[in-house]
Structures are given as C-alpha cells and as structure tokens.
Scaffold this motif. Structure first.
Motif, PDB file in Angstrom:
ATOM      1  N   PHE A   1      43.219 -76.791 104.729  1.00 43.85           N
ATOM      2  CA  PHE A   1      41.974 -76.676 103.973  1.00 43.85           C
ATOM      3  C   PHE A   1      41.888 -75.398 103.158  1.00 43.85           C
ATOM      4  CE2 PHE A   1      40.683 -80.343 106.104  1.00 43.85           C
ATOM      5  CZ  PHE A   1      39.636 -80.865 105.369  1.00 43.85           C
ATOM      6  N   ALA A   2      42.843 -74.497 103.406  1.00 40.66           N
ATOM      7  CA  ALA A   2      42.795 -73.254 102.656  1.00 40.66           C
ATOM      8  C   ALA A   2      43.130 -73.574 101.211  1.00 40.66           C
ATOM      9  CB  ALA A   2      43.794 -72.279 103.242  1.00 40.66           C
TER      10      ALA A   2
ATOM     11  N   GLU B   1      41.885 -66.055 101.793  1.00 41.46           N
ATOM     12  CA  GLU B   1      40.635 -66.511 102.428  1.00 41.46           C
ATOM     13  C   GLU B   1      40.907 -67.753 103.272  1.00 41.46           C
ATOM     14  OE1 GLU B   1      37.702 -66.966  99.372  1.00 41.46           O
ATOM     15  OE2 GLU B   1      36.968 -64.923  99.672  1.00 41.46           O
ATOM     16  N   ILE B   2      40.602 -67.633 104.586  1.00 40.77           N
ATOM     17  CA  ILE B   2      40.796 -68.777 105.480  1.00 40.77           C
ATOM     18  C   ILE B   2      39.433 -69.413 105.717  1.00 40.77           C
ATOM     19  CG2 ILE B   2      41.457 -69.453 107.811  1.00 40.77           C
ATOM     20  CD1 ILE B   2      43.437 -67.032 107.644  1.00 40.77           C
ATOM     21  N   PRO B   3      39.335 -70.711 105.514  1.00 40.11           N
ATOM     22  CA  PRO B   3      38.016 -71.340 105.658  1.00 40.11           C
ATOM     23  C   PRO B   3      37.561 -71.327 107.118  1.00 40.11           C
ATOM     24  CG  PRO B   3      39.697 -73.002 105.352  1.00 40.11           C
ATOM     25  CD  PRO B   3      40.379 -71.681 105.186  1.00 40.11           C
TER      26      PRO B   3
ATOM     27  N   GLU C   1      32.984 -74.557 107.320  1.00 44.11           N
ATOM     28  CA  GLU C   1      33.282 -74.980 105.950  1.00 44.11           C
ATOM     29  C   GLU C   1      34.158 -76.234 105.954  1.00 44.11           C
ATOM     30  OE1 GLU C   1      33.202 -70.741 103.571  1.00 44.11           O
ATOM     31  OE2 GLU C   1      34.848 -71.198 104.917  1.00 44.11           O
ATOM     32  N   ILE C   2      35.139 -76.217 106.850  1.00 39.66           N
ATOM     33  CA  ILE C   2      36.030 -77.377 106.939  1.00 39.66           C
ATOM     34  C   ILE C   2      35.235 -78.627 107.317  1.00 39.66           C
ATOM     35  CG2 ILE C   2      37.948 -78.385 108.250  1.00 39.66           C
ATOM     36  CD1 ILE C   2      39.102 -75.567 108.455  1.00 39.66           C
TER      37      ILE C   2
ATOM     38  N   ASN D   1      31.981 -84.333 103.540  1.00 42.49           N
ATOM     39  CA  ASN D   1      31.572 -84.673 102.176  1.00 42.49           C
ATOM     40  C   ASN D   1      32.663 -85.422 101.420  1.00 42.49           C
ATOM     41  OD1 ASN D   1      29.066 -83.621 102.515  1.00 42.49           O
ATOM     42  ND2 ASN D   1      29.599 -81.600 101.689  1.00 42.49           N
ATOM     43  N   ASN D   2      33.911 -85.076 101.720  1.00 39.50           N
ATOM     44  CA  ASN D   2      35.018 -85.753 101.043  1.00 39.50           C
ATOM     45  C   ASN D   2      35.211 -87.175 101.550  1.00 39.50           C
ATOM     46  OD1 ASN D   2      35.427 -83.480  99.602  1.00 39.50           O
ATOM     47  ND2 ASN D   2      37.241 -82.796 100.732  1.00 39.50           N
TER      48      ASN D   2
END
Lengths: 298, 421
Positions: free
Chosen positions: A224-225, A283-285, A289-290, A296-297
C-alpha cells in the motif's frame, strides 16, 4: 512455508436471503497474532462463530491443525466473544469452575489452573463474590481467565480491550503477548487500528462478506505504500523537478511524490543538489489508512 | 454427555439453593394443609347453639317449627320484641324472627349467617307447604308413606368380567387434583425455563457457553435441570404435606380418641374402607400415568417456552409468543369441570389425545376408566409431539440466542426454522 493452524477455504454462510460470508478464505499461520479486521456487519463475527463451531458454514472447507475441523477441537480453541457476560447471581469461583469444566477440564485440573490465574492477576479475593458485585472491568478479567484457562492452541479474541481501563488493558495485552510467546496462535478482531499495529503480525480484511486483503502486515504495508517521501531540510528552498513533485509543505517539512519511472536514488540526489537534508524517509501508510483505502477501492 | 450433565447440575443447584425455592417448598404444603383444615374448622364453628326469638300473632308457626341441634326457637311477648327491635345488644338471642302474615323478617345486631337463615327458611317453607297440602285435602300420613328414598349402586364390569363399585366422587377428586397439579407444574416450570433462557441471553453468557457445548445441549440441560427441580419440590411437598397433616390431625382431633391406639381389626376395617372408597380405580395406573404426563407434558411445553425465551431480549416482550402456547393449557384447565361430568364424551376423548391438552385432560379422565388403546394412543402422540416440538424449538433457540436488539416477529421465527446449523 510456515505451518498453518487454521485454514478456511471458500466459506459461504447464508441466513435466508442475507449472505454473511461469500467465499471467504483465510490462512492463519501457527504462532501468529492474526488481526481479523473489517467494518461492522462485514461478517467477522460469523467467521469467528464458524471457527468455534457455533454455526456451520453452508459450504467451504475448514482445516484445524492439519485435520478437518470437528467437535473434539473445541477444547483446543478459546473464544472471547464480543457479546460476553457471566451469570450475575453466581459466585465467581464456582462459575469459573463450571465454564472451565465445560471446556473439557476435570474439576481438579480446573481448580488448580484457576487458582494460578487468579493469583497471577491478583483477583483471588473475588473467588466467593457474586458477579453482580463486580465492576464491568473486573468481570472482563474473569472472562479473560476462563477463555485461556484450558490452554488452547488457538485463542480468538473479539474486541478484547473494550470495557477495560488503560491500566487493565495493558495488563491484558501483556498476558496476550505472553501467551503468544509460549506458542499460542491468536486471532484478534478489533476496530482499533492502533492495537492492530501494536500487536498483530498478520491481518485479514473482510468487507461485505468477502476477504479483500490478507497476509503478513509488513507485506501489506509495502503493497500500500505509494512513492511518497517525507523530507526535512535545513531551509525552505526545495523546488519541484523532473524527479519529484511536492504534495505539501509545512515550514521545512516536505511531502514529496516520486514521478513515474524515477527512482528513490535519483530523487535523493536531486534534493542534495538543492539543499541540505536533515531526514529522508519513505512514508509508510498506517493500518487505518490501509483499512480505509482498501475498503473504498473494493 | 459429561457436558450436558454439568449443565443439568448447575441448573438444578442454582435453583434449589434459591430462597424462593425454599420458601415455596415450605409455604406450599402449609397452604395445602390450610385448604384442608380451614373448612373443617369453619364447619365446626357453625355448630354453636343459637336461640332465635319468635314474635307472632298466635302460635301457628311457633308450634310447628322444630328445634335443631344448634338452633332453638322460643316465642316472646310483643312488648319484649318491640324492645328488642330498638336495642338488640342486651339480649341473649341470636336473632328475632318477626312473622306478620306471609312476611318473615329476621332482626339481629350482627350479620346473620347464611346457614341459619337457610335453615329457618327451609322449616318455614315446609310448614307452609304442609298447610297448603292440608287445605287441598291431602292426608299427610299418605304423603309421608309415598315419600321414598332410592340409593343406586353403580358397578363397572371390567374386562375380566368382575364387577367393581364405581365411585364417581373419588374419581372426580383424584382426577381433579392430578389435572390441576400437572397444569400448575407445566406453567410454573415452563416459565422458569423461559426465564433462565432470557437470563443467559441478557447477561450475554450464552455465546461463551455455546462455544463449548451445542445450543441444543444447553437447552436440554436447562430443561432437564428444571424438571429435576420440579420433581424435588413435588416430592418435598408430598412429604411435608403428610407431615403437616398428621401434626394438624394430632392437634385438632379429640385427644381421647387419639390416645387409644387403633387395634388391628380397626385398622383392617379402615383399610378396607379406604380401598372401598377408591375401588374400581386403578391407583397404580394413575400413579404411573401421572408421572408420565407430568414429565412428558412439561418437556413438550418447556421446549416451547425455551424457544420463546431465546427469541426475545426481555421478559416483557414474551407476551405475544407466550399467549398462543398457554391458550390450550388454560383451555384444558377450564374444561376440567365439564369433562368430569362426561368423561367419555367426544370432547373428553379428543382433548385427551391432542398433545397440548392431553396431560391435563387424560389425568382427569383416567380415574373414571379409560380404554388401554386410548391411553396408549394419547401417550404415543404426546411422545411424538415432544420430539417434534423439541426439534423445532431447538432450531429457533440456536438462532434466537445469538440475536440481539431485534424485535422478533412470527415471520422471523418461521425463517429461523429454515436456517441450516
């Protein structure tokens, strides 16, 4: 590949017209702390009830410790449901003994183990109290004890920290980690993402009756990054170039996004040419956030 | 099997240790004993001697009215009667009977007991009747000769050809008591099961338990545990009632008659009288059937009560589901009286076959004599229904106990029946 304690494959469960689980598959590695995540009504509780054989799936296969899940596995699993409670009018000790024996322990064994745990958590003085005399947090501690008392191979906790004050939550977290170190596999369901990040090493994300994400937490984070970096410089002179664009800036604190086809190395060099770097970090989520992004995806 | 035993044990011990159980166990027989003793006591009270003053012109009624064991009559002069009517408190009379033509009035300073006024009424009616007969020219001696009393002895020809005396009164008594007891037992302990299920649901312990045992095991464990509580209470009631009754007997009976012990011949007479009273009634059959209907009726109803408990969140919501379950039971209770009057009629037959009413109604019919095939049919139907209701209740139960905060409708219940495990 690491051995698995529990595998669910294409599990389907319908209640009338309502589909609670639609071909859900999860693989829980032995010794892991496995986070089962998902919004309300996603089907987590149904899945946990299926693992505990409270309900049976309509189709799909379930493997526990190398063999098809069956009745005798009940004593290998400990379950702390989200909807939990105790008989209010019954005495604490008597009730704990009853619940331990229902898990298949003998009276003597249950008594011995309970005394050990009650002493460990410093609650031995409650033994002859009625549950209705205890606070909610106190009752939760007893529920924790009766969940782990029979030393199961797999422990399933549904929102284990709800109802605990921070101090007792810390005690319970410590006990859970200790059990994990001793080799117990733990499935852990919660909405609180910070506790997932703190203790889980594997996760599965279930949404609308389907698994949309599963695997080791580091791998998922990498997946996800995106190519964004946090850069802190000595002065405010950084400008966009062919290698990166600036998403946001706060004093000397920049958030950069790598341009298509460029490498981290190239971008770093282009920054060094402009200014002096204090820190450069990918930046690592966060799990939160993931979680939101994946749902949402989907 | 070990687990269901653990559940039975818990359900039993928790209830037997409750104060309410201990109080009910002691108060129950006291109430029963009171029911037996108080009427006898009251009956004794009316035996005291009462004197009634009569005021009348002439002696027409005074001469004909007869003194009884506890009612004496005496005519008093008009002046005294006038005084009495103004102030009764000083007099020794219980009441004053004032006769003026066809009008009869009783004066007293207290509420006149119904038995007294009835007794006087009867006597006066008889006197007037005789006067009228006399006036019509009918000789009273002929009349008294024409009066006859007939006693019918009813005999039942049993299957093996022997005859026994039928005793409708004893049959009615036994049938009535058995029917009422079964009705009470099903109601009390059925709702006890229901409350237990609701308690597990509202305290949220149910999911913890069914991760260890099957919902069906939990339900059956509770039902059987409560059944044992009921049997315990019943047995204690019988023992305590016997104890209290014999103590009461010692207290109320004339001391002299009790000091002389019954000799053996007297005892055997007593026994033969007792067997004569219950002659024609197969006591053994009644006892065995009672235990059967007691348990099977309870088991059938309590599984339904358990299903209701699982479908609601609080006892206040049970009404809509409990009512249809209890209607047949209440109907059976109401129909005990008519069925005792015609224990072999079609109503009695069908209600003793239909499983929802058969536990009560069959017990009412049984002392009057019921054909073996009818009894077997009734029992068989009840066992089948018990299996069926338990199966259906189990399906509702296992879904219901995990449903929270949802108002359940009949439609919902119907859907639950179709859910797979």
């Amino acid at each position: 590949m690491k051995e698995s304690i529990f595998i669910a494959k294409d599990v389907v469960k319908e209640y009338g017209d309502y589909i609670a689980l639609n071909k859900v598959s999860i693989t829980v590695p032995k010794g892991s702390i496995y986070g089962l995540l998902g919004p309300n009504g996603a089907g987590k509780t149904t899945l946990m009830r299926i693992i505990n054989q409270i309900t049976a799936p309509d189709s799909g296969s379930l493997i526990f410790d190398g063999a098809p899940l069956s009745k005798h596995h009940i004593s290998d699993i400990g379950y702390l449901p989200e909807e939990r409670g105790l008989y209010k009018k019954m005495k604490v000790g008597e009730q704990a003994l009853y619940l331990a024996q229902l898990k298949g322990m003998s009276y003597d064994e249950a008594l011995e183990k309970l005394k050990f745990w009650f002493e460990k958590l410093d609650i031995l003085s409650w033994w002859n109290k009625k549950v209705e005399e205890l606070s909610k947090g106190m009752a939760q501690k007893i529920q924790f004890v009766v969940t782990v008392i029979h030393e199961p191979k797999l422990l399933i906790f549904d929102e284990p920290f709800s109802g605990f004050d921070p101090i007792n939550a810390a005690i319970i977290r410590k006990e859970i980690l200790e059990l994990s170190q001793k080799g117990t596999t733990i499935i852990f369901s919660t909405h609180r993402m910070e506790s997932v990040e703190e203790i889980c090493d594997h996760i599965a994300l279930i949404n609308k009756a389907q698994t949309i994400l599963e695997g080791p937490i580091e791998k998922i984070k990498k997946q996800f990054a995106n190519n964004s970096y946090e850069v802190i410089t000595t002065d405010k002179v950084l400008n966009e170039n062919d290698y990166f664009s600036i998403i946001s800036q706060k004093e000397t604190n920049y958030s950069l996004l790598l341009k298509e086809g460029k490498t981290q190395q190239e971008a770093l060099q282009s920054i060094i040419q402009q200014t002096e770097i204090i820190s450069f970090r990918k930046e690592i989520p966060s799990m939160e956030e993931i979680f939101i992004k994946a749902i949402n995806n989907a | 099997m070990r687990k269901i035993w653990l559940i039975i044990k818990r359900e039993y011990l928790v209830r037997v240790r409750k104060k309410a159980f201990i109080v009910m166990t002691i108060v129950g027989p006291l109430l029963m004993a009171a029911l037996m003793i108080v009427p006898t006591y009251l009956a004794n009270e009316t035996q005291e001697l009462r004197t009634i003053a009569i005021e009348e012109d002439g002696f027409e009624f005074t001469n004909q009215i007869e003194n009884t064991d506890f009612l004496h009559f005496s005519k008093i002069p008009t002046e005294e009667a006038t005084l009495l009517k103004n102030d009764f408190s000083e007099s020794n009379y219980y009441a004053l009977l004032y006769i003026e033509g066809d009008n009869f009035t009783l004066y007293s300073n207290q509420q006149i007991s119904l038995t007294v006024s009835k007794a006087i009424e009867n006597q006066l009616e008889k006197i007037i009747e005789h006067q009228k007969l006399k006036a019509a020219g009918i000789d009273l001696t002929i009349l008294s000769e024409a009066q006859s009393i007939v006693h019918i002895t009813t005999k039942i020809i049993t299957e093996d050809g022997s005859t026994t005396n039928s005793k409708a009164e004893a049959s009615m008594g036994i049938g009535f008591i058995c029917g009422i007891l079964i009705y009470m037992f099903i109601f009390m302990y059925g709702t006890m099961v229901m409350r237990g299920v609701i308690e597990e649901k509202t305290s949220r312990i149910v999911e913890v338990i069914i991760s260890s045992v099957k919902p069906f095991q939990l339900m059956m464990g509770k039902i059987l545990g409560v059944a044992l509580v009921g049997l315990t209470q019943f047995a204690l009631w019988i023992l305590l009632t016997i104890a209290i009754a014999s103590v009461a007997e010692l207290m109320f009976m004339d001391a002299s008659s009790m000091t002389t012990e019954l000799n053996s011949t007297q005892q055997s007479i007593l026994l033969s009288e007792l067997s004569n009273l219950t002659g024609g009634i197969n006591l053994m059959q009644i006892f065995v059937s009672f235990i059967f209907y007691f348990l099977a009726g309870y088991l059938m109803y309590s599984s339904l009560f358990a299903a209701v408990g699982s479908a609601v969140d609080a006892e206040a919501d049970t009404q809509q589901f409990v009512l249809p379950i209890t209607i047949p039971l209440i109907l059976a209770f109401i129909l005990i009286q008519p069925i005792m009057e015609n224990p072999d009629g079609p109503l009695a037959f069908w209600m003793s076959i239909i499983p929802f009413t058969s536990p009560v109604i069959m017990m009412v019919r049984l002392p009057f004599g019921v054909a073996n095939w009818e009894l077997a049919l009734s029992m068989g139907v009840l066992i089948l229904s018990f299996i069926l209701t338990t199966y259906l209740a189990g399906k509702i139960y296992r879904t219901g106990i995990l449903m929270y905060g949802k108002k359940t409708s009949y439609k919902e219940l119907w859907k639950w029946l179709s859910y797979k495990e």
